[in-house]
Design a protein around this motif. Sequence first.
Motif, PDB file in Angstrom:
ATOM      1  N   ILE A 328      53.405 -29.179 -40.729  1.00 30.11           N
ATOM      2  CA  ILE A 328      53.124 -29.966 -41.972  1.00 30.11           C
ATOM      3  C   ILE A 328      51.814 -29.466 -42.593  1.00 30.11           C
ATOM      4  O   ILE A 328      51.665 -29.185 -43.777  1.00 30.11           O
ATOM      5  N   SER A 331      52.360 -26.087 -43.936  1.00 29.22           N
ATOM      6  CA  SER A 331      53.254 -26.088 -45.246  1.00 29.22           C
ATOM      7  C   SER A 331      52.288 -26.325 -46.277  1.00 29.22           C
ATOM      8  O   SER A 331      52.441 -26.025 -47.418  1.00 29.22           O
ATOM      9  N   THR A 365      53.536 -34.967 -49.173  1.00 29.90           N
ATOM     10  CA  THR A 365      52.857 -34.550 -47.646  1.00 29.90           C
ATOM     11  C   THR A 365      52.441 -35.585 -47.359  1.00 29.90           C
ATOM     12  O   THR A 365      52.369 -35.735 -45.959  1.00 29.90           O
ATOM     13  N   LEU A 368      55.155 -37.384 -45.496  1.00 31.83           N
ATOM     14  CA  LEU A 368      55.447 -36.599 -44.204  1.00 31.83           C
ATOM     15  C   LEU A 368      54.590 -37.010 -43.124  1.00 31.83           C
ATOM     16  O   LEU A 368      55.015 -37.123 -41.982  1.00 31.83           O
ATOM     17  N   ALA A 410      61.477 -34.120 -46.192  1.00 31.51           N
ATOM     18  CA  ALA A 410      61.414 -32.835 -46.012  1.00 31.51           C
ATOM     19  C   ALA A 410      62.091 -32.024 -47.151  1.00 31.51           C
ATOM     20  O   ALA A 410      61.866 -30.894 -47.724  1.00 31.51           O
ATOM     21  N   SER A 413      60.203 -31.795 -50.088  1.00 27.66           N
ATOM     22  CA  SER A 413      59.044 -31.008 -49.928  1.00 27.66           C
ATOM     23  C   SER A 413      59.503 -29.292 -49.976  1.00 27.66           C
ATOM     24  O   SER A 413      58.736 -28.770 -50.462  1.00 27.66           O
ATOM     25  N   MET A 462      61.973 -26.262 -43.576  1.00 19.98           N
ATOM     26  CA  MET A 462      62.191 -27.790 -43.638  1.00 19.98           C
ATOM     27  C   MET A 462      63.565 -28.023 -43.021  1.00 19.98           C
ATOM     28  O   MET A 462      63.739 -29.164 -42.419  1.00 19.98           O
ATOM     29  N   VAL A 466      64.539 -30.541 -39.767  1.00 18.57           N
ATOM     30  CA  VAL A 466      65.490 -31.782 -39.958  1.00 18.57           C
ATOM     31  C   VAL A 466      66.527 -31.730 -39.288  1.00 18.57           C
ATOM     32  O   VAL A 466      67.033 -32.601 -38.464  1.00 18.57           O
TER      33      VAL A 466
END
Length: 563
Positions: A328, A331, A365, A368, A410, A413, A462, A466
């Motif tokens: 993350i 990302s 985020t 997340l 996700a 994002s 992403m 998942v």
Amino acid sequence: MTVIDISASVMQFLLAFVVVAPLLGAVAALLPAPPGLKGKNPDQAVLRHGVTVTGAVLVATIVLAVGFDHDHPATMQATTDISWIPALDVRIHLGIDGISLPLLLLTALLTFLCALYSYFKLPAGPSPKAFVALVLVLESGTLATFAVLDLLLFFLAFEMVLIPMYFLIARWGAGQRQAAAWKFILYTLLGSVVMLLGILLIGLKSGTFDMVALATDNGRGLTTSVQVIAVLAIGLGLAVKTPMWPLHSWLPDAHTAAPTVGSVLLAGVLLKMGTYGFVRILLPIAPDGMRTFAPYLAAFAVVGIVYGSLACLALARTGARGDLKRLIAYSSVGHMGFVLLGIATMTPTGVNGALFANIAHGLITGLLFFLVGAIKDRYGTADLDTLAGATGAALYGRAPRLGALLAFAAIASLGLPGLAGFWGEMLTLFGAYSPAEGLSRPAFRTFMAIGAFGTLLTAAYMLIVVRRVCMGEHPPQARLSPDDRAEQAVDGPQAVDGGPQPSGAAGARPATSTTPQLADIQTYEAAAWTPLAALTVLAGLWPAVLLGLTDPAVQKLLAGGKS
């Protein structure tokens, strides 16, 4: 138009309260609790104090937004202008417009949600008093960064957040926390030293540190060479905090080591200070210098987009032992690359996209990191291979609400239309298609194409996350020996489910009647996460709420203070 008509003096008081109250609350947190407020547990009392102070600041910020004149978002409102150091012409100058108000609200919201979360789930570490005080100092410094209109005050507020975040990582973090904390503070301090030199150069050459006066002058009082040097110096300091590739390497380590609330505040709030500085200081005050460096800024931005995505793909692959928090964090390098690309276009469309992407990144985020922290608490690890193997039927089967919310975050994002992550990236790419006059269209259209490719990579990693975390993994039949398959045929379906497990996943099985369930979303977690999910949907379905604030202010900023 204002929702509620609030007098100018009350608006001034509210803005000053928002900036100063967390600092006073931090001092109060370190003092002995007054009689009658200690309660049965002193630790819970100080955590309750943190919730109360951040809640009061959030309410004041909401009232400030309600009293804000939405018909004139380009005008500085709730302004206070008091002489502080006459010899240097440094003033306590506060004010908000359509650019800073959303960031003020985001900071107040995330800090309150972190305080609420910590009340029920305090990270392991030293005294809760110190923890609450550090979070409040961090909030005060961040809010001040978005509210001050004097360059030297901006620098002081910008630096004020470093020490609290250092201690949050070093004392309440995990893993290689000391090394990560030192890396964070050394990178940011070195960048800040260079930034201070650029700020002093602007102040000495122009004769003022007032950001409004400098923006109105629009660089006319500064030579092109001074602007170029100032943009290089200030831009380096801001780029470290953003973080821009290749000055990003402190970020993954800091996020991996930081406690959950530290990661939320670092990603959701602190990274925005760097991009806000580009918009508030460099674009209006040194436009010629920005025009010189814009192509290079855009190039670094798109490299960051692709690099961050490739790093995430490498961490997400089976057998990589990738840490979900680290993924993350990488990302964020890609998402902030879109923000920098929008700023580099120097167009209203691009800059509005950058500001929208800023807010969207903070919401998504932040959510997340909350979710990954909860998963780590439940499993004792954030290792992707362990999570994918140990979960059996995974989050969908063991904690369906937690799995669904992780999938939602996700997908948000990766920029799905209808959610907040979409609009910022789209506007940024539109801005790159037609950059400001004087910038190379072929170069920026190339950057646009690379950025668009980055969105595909983002979707790829992403969706892999998942699939692995929410659905789990089972060993493929091809890896089983003939004897194993014969044994499965005799023993039935349970033997298939209980086949060889990946390393670190001993005893894991799909969710059946004998598989222990995980604790699903708790009440306090729902209270902390629901506002972020709801705002992600609201911003995605009704982007005009945010763009209506930022667009007039951006137009005025790029026009040199002229509406």
